[in-house]
Design a protein around this motif. Structure first.
Motif, PDB file in Angstrom:
ATOM      1  N   GLU A   1       0.833  -1.208   0.000  1.00  6.67           N
ATOM      2  CA  GLU A   1       0.000   0.000   0.000  1.00  6.67           C
ATOM      3  C   GLU A   1       0.864   1.253   0.000  1.00  6.67           C
ATOM      4  O   GLU A   1       0.553   2.232  -0.687  1.00  6.67           O
ATOM      5  CB  GLU A   1      -0.961  -0.006   1.188  1.00  6.67           C
ATOM      6  CG  GLU A   1      -2.023  -1.072   1.113  1.00  6.67           C
ATOM      7  CD  GLU A   1      -2.887  -0.989  -0.140  1.00  6.67           C
ATOM      8  OE1 GLU A   1      -3.245   0.133  -0.562  1.00  6.67           O
ATOM      9  OE2 GLU A   1      -3.178  -2.059  -0.704  1.00  6.67           O
ATOM     10  N   VAL A   2       1.936   1.245   0.777  1.00  7.01           N
ATOM     11  CA  VAL A   2       2.841   2.404   0.820  1.00  7.01           C
ATOM     12  C   VAL A   2       3.503   2.584  -0.542  1.00  7.01           C
ATOM     13  O   VAL A   2       3.570   3.703  -1.071  1.00  7.01           O
ATOM     14  CB  VAL A   2       3.887   2.255   1.945  1.00  7.01           C
ATOM     15  CG1 VAL A   2       4.928   3.366   1.870  1.00  7.01           C
ATOM     16  CG2 VAL A   2       3.216   2.238   3.311  1.00  7.01           C
ATOM     17  N   LEU A   3       3.992   1.490  -1.130  1.00  3.73           N
ATOM     18  CA  LEU A   3       4.647   1.570  -2.437  1.00  3.73           C
ATOM     19  C   LEU A   3       3.685   2.096  -3.505  1.00  3.73           C
ATOM     20  O   LEU A   3       4.034   3.003  -4.270  1.00  3.73           O
ATOM     21  CB  LEU A   3       5.190   0.196  -2.835  1.00  3.73           C
ATOM     22  CG  LEU A   3       5.827   0.091  -4.221  1.00  3.73           C
ATOM     23  CD1 LEU A   3       7.016   1.030  -4.353  1.00  3.73           C
ATOM     24  CD2 LEU A   3       6.238  -1.350  -4.503  1.00  3.73           C
ATOM     25  N   ILE A   4       2.491   1.553  -3.562  1.00  7.30           N
ATOM     26  CA  ILE A   4       1.504   1.997  -4.544  1.00  7.30           C
ATOM     27  C   ILE A   4       1.201   3.486  -4.373  1.00  7.30           C
ATOM     28  O   ILE A   4       1.168   4.248  -5.345  1.00  7.30           O
ATOM     29  CB  ILE A   4       0.221   1.146  -4.443  1.00  7.30           C
ATOM     30  CG1 ILE A   4       0.503  -0.276  -4.943  1.00  7.30           C
ATOM     31  CG2 ILE A   4      -0.922   1.784  -5.229  1.00  7.30           C
ATOM     32  CD1 ILE A   4      -0.588  -1.280  -4.612  1.00  7.30           C
ATOM     33  N   ASP A   5       1.015   3.927  -3.129  1.00 12.83           N
ATOM     34  CA  ASP A   5       0.742   5.339  -2.871  1.00 12.83           C
ATOM     35  C   ASP A   5       1.886   6.219  -3.372  1.00 12.83           C
ATOM     36  O   ASP A   5       1.649   7.262  -3.995  1.00 12.83           O
ATOM     37  CB  ASP A   5       0.513   5.570  -1.372  1.00 12.83           C
ATOM     38  CG  ASP A   5       0.304   7.042  -1.072  1.00 12.83           C
ATOM     39  OD1 ASP A   5      -0.790   7.556  -1.383  1.00 12.83           O
ATOM     40  OD2 ASP A   5       1.257   7.676  -0.561  1.00 12.83           O
ATOM     41  N   CYS A   6       3.118   5.813  -3.105  1.00 10.15           N
ATOM     42  CA  CYS A   6       4.270   6.622  -3.518  1.00 10.15           C
ATOM     43  C   CYS A   6       4.393   6.682  -5.036  1.00 10.15           C
ATOM     44  O   CYS A   6       4.630   7.754  -5.608  1.00 10.15           O
ATOM     45  CB  CYS A   6       5.543   6.083  -2.877  1.00 10.15           C
ATOM     46  SG  CYS A   6       5.618   6.361  -1.093  1.00 10.15           S
ATOM     47  N   VAL A   7       4.234   5.536  -5.705  1.00  5.27           N
ATOM     48  CA  VAL A   7       4.342   5.524  -7.170  1.00  5.27           C
ATOM     49  C   VAL A   7       3.204   6.342  -7.776  1.00  5.27           C
ATOM     50  O   VAL A   7       3.434   7.139  -8.694  1.00  5.27           O
ATOM     51  CB  VAL A   7       4.354   4.072  -7.699  1.00  5.27           C
ATOM     52  CG1 VAL A   7       4.285   4.053  -9.226  1.00  5.27           C
ATOM     53  CG2 VAL A   7       5.607   3.342  -7.213  1.00  5.27           C
ATOM     54  N   GLU A   8       1.990   6.180  -7.254  1.00  3.10           N
ATOM     55  CA  GLU A   8       0.865   6.972  -7.764  1.00  3.10           C
ATOM     56  C   GLU A   8       1.053   8.459  -7.489  1.00  3.10           C
ATOM     57  O   GLU A   8       0.523   9.301  -8.207  1.00  3.10           O
ATOM     58  CB  GLU A   8      -0.452   6.463  -7.183  1.00  3.10           C
ATOM     59  CG  GLU A   8      -0.852   5.124  -7.773  1.00  3.10           C
ATOM     60  CD  GLU A   8      -2.134   4.552  -7.213  1.00  3.10           C
ATOM     61  OE1 GLU A   8      -2.651   5.070  -6.189  1.00  3.10           O
ATOM     62  OE2 GLU A   8      -2.626   3.562  -7.792  1.00  3.10           O
ATOM     63  N   GLY A   9       1.857   8.786  -6.473  1.00  5.04           N
ATOM     64  CA  GLY A   9       2.170  10.173  -6.164  1.00  5.04           C
ATOM     65  C   GLY A   9       3.338  10.718  -6.958  1.00  5.04           C
ATOM     66  O   GLY A   9       3.757  11.856  -6.765  1.00  5.04           O
ATOM     67  N   GLY A  10       3.912   9.898  -7.858  1.00  3.92           N
ATOM     68  CA  GLY A  10       4.975  10.375  -8.738  1.00  3.92           C
ATOM     69  C   GLY A  10       6.388   9.983  -8.354  1.00  3.92           C
ATOM     70  O   GLY A  10       7.339  10.448  -8.973  1.00  3.92           O
ATOM     71  N   ALA A  11       6.560   9.123  -7.347  1.00  3.30           N
ATOM     72  CA  ALA A  11       7.904   8.732  -6.930  1.00  3.30           C
ATOM     73  C   ALA A  11       8.545   7.786  -7.950  1.00  3.30           C
ATOM     74  O   ALA A  11       7.945   6.787  -8.343  1.00  3.30           O
ATOM     75  CB  ALA A  11       7.853   8.059  -5.564  1.00  3.30           C
ATOM     76  N   SER A  12       9.749   8.116  -8.364  1.00  2.00           N
ATOM     77  CA  SER A  12      10.516   7.256  -9.262  1.00  2.00           C
ATOM     78  C   SER A  12      11.328   6.294  -8.401  1.00  2.00           C
ATOM     79  O   SER A  12      12.440   6.594  -7.978  1.00  2.00           O
ATOM     80  CB  SER A  12      11.442   8.092 -10.150  1.00  2.00           C
ATOM     81  OG  SER A  12      12.235   7.239 -10.959  1.00  2.00           O
ATOM     82  N   VAL A  13      10.730   5.130  -8.129  1.00  2.00           N
ATOM     83  CA  VAL A  13      11.370   4.152  -7.247  1.00  2.00           C
ATOM     84  C   VAL A  13      11.416   2.771  -7.898  1.00  2.00           C
ATOM     85  O   VAL A  13      11.376   1.748  -7.222  1.00  2.00           O
ATOM     86  CB  VAL A  13      10.667   4.090  -5.868  1.00  2.00           C
ATOM     87  CG1 VAL A  13      10.904   5.370  -5.086  1.00  2.00           C
ATOM     88  CG2 VAL A  13       9.178   3.811  -6.016  1.00  2.00           C
ATOM     89  N   GLY A  14      11.498   2.770  -9.244  1.00  2.00           N
ATOM     90  CA  GLY A  14      11.662   1.515  -9.955  1.00  2.00           C
ATOM     91  C   GLY A  14      10.391   0.932 -10.535  1.00  2.00           C
ATOM     92  O   GLY A  14      10.429  -0.155 -11.106  1.00  2.00           O
ATOM     93  N   PHE A  15       9.269   1.613 -10.424  1.00  2.00           N
ATOM     94  CA  PHE A  15       7.993   1.093 -10.912  1.00  2.00           C
ATOM     95  C   PHE A  15       7.305   2.127 -11.784  1.00  2.00           C
ATOM     96  O   PHE A  15       7.457   3.323 -11.586  1.00  2.00           O
ATOM     97  CB  PHE A  15       7.090   0.712  -9.725  1.00  2.00           C
ATOM     98  CG  PHE A  15       7.672  -0.377  -8.883  1.00  2.00           C
ATOM     99  CD1 PHE A  15       7.421  -1.705  -9.174  1.00  2.00           C
ATOM    100  CD2 PHE A  15       8.496  -0.076  -7.812  1.00  2.00           C
ATOM    101  CE1 PHE A  15       7.978  -2.719  -8.417  1.00  2.00           C
ATOM    102  CE2 PHE A  15       9.060  -1.080  -7.043  1.00  2.00           C
ATOM    103  CZ  PHE A  15       8.797  -2.411  -7.343  1.00  2.00           C
TER     104      PHE A  15
ATOM    105  N   ASP B   1      -0.601  -6.736  -7.345  1.00  2.00           N
ATOM    106  CA  ASP B   1       0.180  -7.972  -7.505  1.00  2.00           C
ATOM    107  C   ASP B   1       1.663  -7.658  -7.699  1.00  2.00           C
ATOM    108  O   ASP B   1       2.526  -8.328  -7.136  1.00  2.00           O
ATOM    109  CB  ASP B   1      -0.338  -8.799  -8.686  1.00  2.00           C
ATOM    110  CG  ASP B   1      -1.677  -9.454  -8.399  1.00  2.00           C
ATOM    111  OD1 ASP B   1      -2.065  -9.571  -7.213  1.00  2.00           O
ATOM    112  OD2 ASP B   1      -2.342  -9.862  -9.375  1.00  2.00           O
ATOM    113  N   THR B   2       1.962  -6.622  -8.491  1.00  2.00           N
ATOM    114  CA  THR B   2       3.355  -6.215  -8.709  1.00  2.00           C
ATOM    115  C   THR B   2       3.985  -5.754  -7.396  1.00  2.00           C
ATOM    116  O   THR B   2       5.112  -6.136  -7.069  1.00  2.00           O
ATOM    117  CB  THR B   2       3.420  -5.088  -9.759  1.00  2.00           C
ATOM    118  OG1 THR B   2       2.940  -5.602 -11.003  1.00  2.00           O
ATOM    119  CG2 THR B   2       4.834  -4.555  -9.925  1.00  2.00           C
TER     120      THR B   2
END
Length: 192
Positions: free
Chosen positions: A24-38, A45-46
């Motif tokens: 949930e934390v990872l999804i939130d960060c990526v959806e917020g624009g974080a470039s963290v490999g995704f 699932d990813t």
């Protein structure tokens, strides 16, 4: 900085059980624009597969997984110390996936995670740490406040989640160097 945040090391036994909350934390960060490999869209699932792989690395002793929890014991942030390094770098570790849920930002979570990374590095006998982050991003201010030294920037190093190129800045830190230097009666990074 609020006192309702607790940072702790995740045990081998519980690392896999933390995967859904960490996803949930990872999804939130990526959806917020974080470039963290995704890239977007990131599926649950990813994200779960990534954290299950991290749990396997924790079980093998290749990394330290830290989580930040709020007063309700919900995971709101995380960071990793990757201790498995090449044979000629046993003293070094990489810092990876420093993530704070957008709802928990501005409360000192990131700084507490970075302090816990320093503690974990010292406990693991690591004297050189490295990390990279998006150039110009908010994380750069965090790393500067936490005592990290900027090494340099590489243009077009990675992609943002929306597919646009971004530059990456590299940092290093030598935990305990200032304390060692002070006990030796000299300033850090200065020659006699």
């Amino acid at each position: 900085m609020t006192n309702d945040i607790r940072v702790r090391r995740v045990s081998t036994e519980e690392a896999d059980a933390c995967a859904p909350a960490l996803a949930e934390v990872l999804i939130d960060c990526v959806e917020g624009g974080a470039s963290v490999g995704f890239m977007l869209p990131i599926s649950r699932d990813t994200a779960l597969a990534f954290w299950r792989g991290v749990a396997q690395g924790v079980a093998r002793g290749e990394r330290v997984l830290l989580v930040a929890e709020n007063a309700q014991q919900c995971i709101v942030g995380t960071a990793q110390l990757v201790t498995a390094q090449p044979e000629n770098q046993p003293h070094r570790a990489d810092v990876a996936k420093v993530l704070v849920h957008r709802a928990a930002r501005g409360r000192g979570v990131g700084l507490r995670l970075m302090q816990a990374i320093d503690d974990a590095a010292r406990a693991a006998g690591k004297s050189v740490l490295v990390l990279d982050t998006v150039t110009g991003g908010v994380a750069e201010r965090l790393y500067a406040r936490a005592g990290w030294q900027r090494v340099g920037m590489v243009p077009n190093y990675a992609l943002m989640p929306d597919g646009t190129f971004c530059a990456t800045t590299f940092y290093h830190k030598q935990p305990g160097q200032a304390a060692r230097s002070a006990s030796e009666g000299r300033m850090p990074n200065m020659r006699r």
